[in-house]
Design a protein around this motif. Structure first.
Motif, short mmCIF file in Angstrom:
data_model
loop_
_atom_site.label_atom_id
_atom_site.label_comp_id
_atom_site.label_asym_id
_atom_site.label_seq_id
_atom_site.Cartn_x
_atom_site.Cartn_y
_atom_site.Cartn_z
N PHE A 96 -12.74 -6.43 2.42
CA PHE A 96 -12.68 -6.36 3.81
C PHE A 96 -11.63 -5.15 3.90
O PHE A 96 -10.70 -5.38 3.40
CB PHE A 96 -12.30 -7.57 4.65
CG PHE A 96 -13.50 -8.34 5.26
CD1 PHE A 96 -13.54 -8.32 6.42
CD2 PHE A 96 -14.16 -9.20 4.53
CE1 PHE A 96 -14.72 -9.14 7.15
CE2 PHE A 96 -15.19 -10.14 5.08
CZ PHE A 96 -15.57 -9.81 6.25
N LEU A 97 -12.07 -4.28 4.85
CA LEU A 97 -10.85 -3.20 5.41
C LEU A 97 -10.65 -3.48 6.52
O LEU A 97 -11.58 -3.54 7.67
CB LEU A 97 -11.29 -1.87 5.03
CG LEU A 97 -11.14 -1.43 3.37
CD1 LEU A 97 -11.51 -0.08 3.17
CD2 LEU A 97 -10.00 -1.96 2.89
N ASP A 98 -9.44 -3.25 7.17
CA ASP A 98 -8.83 -3.46 8.55
C ASP A 98 -8.88 -2.22 9.18
O ASP A 98 -8.06 -1.51 8.92
CB ASP A 98 -8.01 -4.31 8.35
CG ASP A 98 -7.42 -4.82 10.48
OD1 ASP A 98 -8.13 -4.67 11.02
OD2 ASP A 98 -6.36 -5.68 10.30
N VAL A 99 -9.61 -1.84 10.30
CA VAL A 99 -9.48 -0.77 10.90
C VAL A 99 -8.47 -0.69 11.92
O VAL A 99 -7.90 0.31 12.25
CB VAL A 99 -10.90 -0.43 11.80
CG1 VAL A 99 -10.93 0.78 12.72
CG2 VAL A 99 -12.07 -0.58 10.95
N ALA A 100 -7.81 -1.84 12.14
CA ALA A 100 -6.81 -1.98 13.11
C ALA A 100 -5.50 -1.51 12.06
O ALA A 100 -4.37 -1.33 12.75
CB ALA A 100 -6.46 -3.33 13.56
N GLU A 101 -5.72 -1.63 10.88
CA GLU A 101 -4.45 -1.01 10.03
C GLU A 101 -4.89 0.57 9.61
O GLU A 101 -3.86 1.47 9.43
CB GLU A 101 -4.39 -1.94 8.82
CG GLU A 101 -3.81 -3.25 8.84
CD GLU A 101 -3.62 -3.82 7.62
OE1 GLU A 101 -2.67 -4.77 7.50
OE2 GLU A 101 -4.37 -3.57 6.53
N CYS A 110 -3.14 7.74 11.87
CA CYS A 110 -2.72 8.66 12.76
C CYS A 110 -1.43 7.99 13.44
O CYS A 110 -1.41 7.56 14.50
CB CYS A 110 -3.79 8.39 13.91
SG CYS A 110 -5.54 9.04 13.34
N PRO A 111 -0.22 7.89 12.89
CA PRO A 111 0.95 7.41 13.41
C PRO A 111 1.43 8.43 14.51
O PRO A 111 2.07 7.81 15.39
CB PRO A 111 1.96 7.94 11.90
CG PRO A 111 1.33 9.15 11.22
CD PRO A 111 -0.07 8.70 11.35
N GLN A 112 0.93 9.58 14.78
CA GLN A 112 1.31 10.22 15.80
C GLN A 112 0.97 9.45 17.06
O GLN A 112 1.41 9.89 18.31
CB GLN A 112 0.83 11.64 15.94
CG GLN A 112 -0.65 11.95 16.24
CD GLN A 112 -1.36 11.52 14.78
OE1 GLN A 112 -0.85 11.28 13.91
NE2 GLN A 112 -2.85 11.88 14.89
N ALA A 113 -0.03 8.77 17.20
CA ALA A 113 -0.43 7.99 18.28
C ALA A 113 0.33 6.95 18.76
O ALA A 113 0.33 6.64 19.85
CB ALA A 113 -2.13 7.47 17.89
#
Length: 239
Positions: free
Chosen positions: A156-161, A167-170
């Motif tokens: 499983f990969l977490d899209v929330a991570e 995109c740290p600029q967000a």
């Protein structure tokens, strides 16, 4: 507790009572594939979203499963998956106000064993994506164990991570799905509905895969490795 109680073997969960046909289907499920070094575009992903009776991972139940496939770098609209699970003892809860699954919809659902077998046949050997994946992974894994005696081992990969890592600029590290869809200008026709949430999560994942390729993360294995490093950095910064 006396000595004889200590010597007793631990109680095992009752084995699910499956029909011969269900046992055959269960035995034919493919083994999950490990995350590989092939380009992201070549990976088949299953994007999952669940509606549950609540947020208690030990007590609440899966009410519906929605999933879509990403294949060849695009969402395959010809392969949607949606099941509402029949729950004979389901009681109306506050979560119904969010996901809209009332007693009549649940009473008309599929038997959990059949729905879960359908889902795992749909997944095949593919890795899964979800937003806040640990919750979905635990809930679907528990449902599979209780209904089928099946141990979920798919990656499983977490899209929330993935989103804040790429995109740290967000500045949206602990944001929800609505925050990220708004950030990228995505339009969700319907929210808090398993299949609709799976679709918008898949759209978000495709945008993030594009960002990943630009940052030299062009394989599932590379993306997973970078996530692990990013997670350790976040944990070290929190102390």
């Amino acid at each position: 507790m006396n000595l004889f109680q200590w010597l007793k073997p631990p109680k095992r969960a009752k084995a699910p009572d499956l029909t011969p046909e269900q046992l055959r289907r269960l035995s034919e499920l493919p083994r999950p594939a490990a995350l590989n070094e092939n380009p992201l575009r070549q990976q088949r992903w299953v994007v999952l979203d669940l509606e549950t009776s609540g947020l208690n991972m030990s007590r609440d139940e899966v009410l519906s499963i929605g999933a879509v496939v990403i294949e060849d770098g695009a969402i395959d609209f010809g392969q949607p998956f949606e099941r509402t699970l029949l729950r004979h003892d389901h009681k109306l809860s506050p979560s119904v106000l969010i996901h809209g699954l009332g007693p009549s919809a649940i009473a008309a659902g599929s038997e959990p064993v059949e729905a879960l077998l359908d889902f795992m046949e749909f997944v095949g050997d593919s890795p899964l994506l979800a937003f806040h994946a640990p919750f979905d992974q635990h809930m679907i894994g528990r449902a599979l164990k209780e209904s089928l005696g099946y141990r979920l081992q798919h990656p499983f990969l977490d899209v929330a991570e993935i989103a804040p890592m790429l995109c740290p600029q967000a500045c949206l590290r602990q944001a929800g799905l609505d925050d990220w869809t708004a950030f990228f200008g995505l339009q969700a026709e319907e929210r808090h509905h398993a299949s609709a949430d799976a679709l918008v999560t898949a759209e978000l994942a495709l945008i993030l895969f594009s960002h990943a390729r630009k940052q030299a993360m062009d394989s599932p294995a590379q993306l997973d490795q970078c996530l692990a490093k990013w997670r350790r950095r976040q944990q070290s910064h929190s102390f």
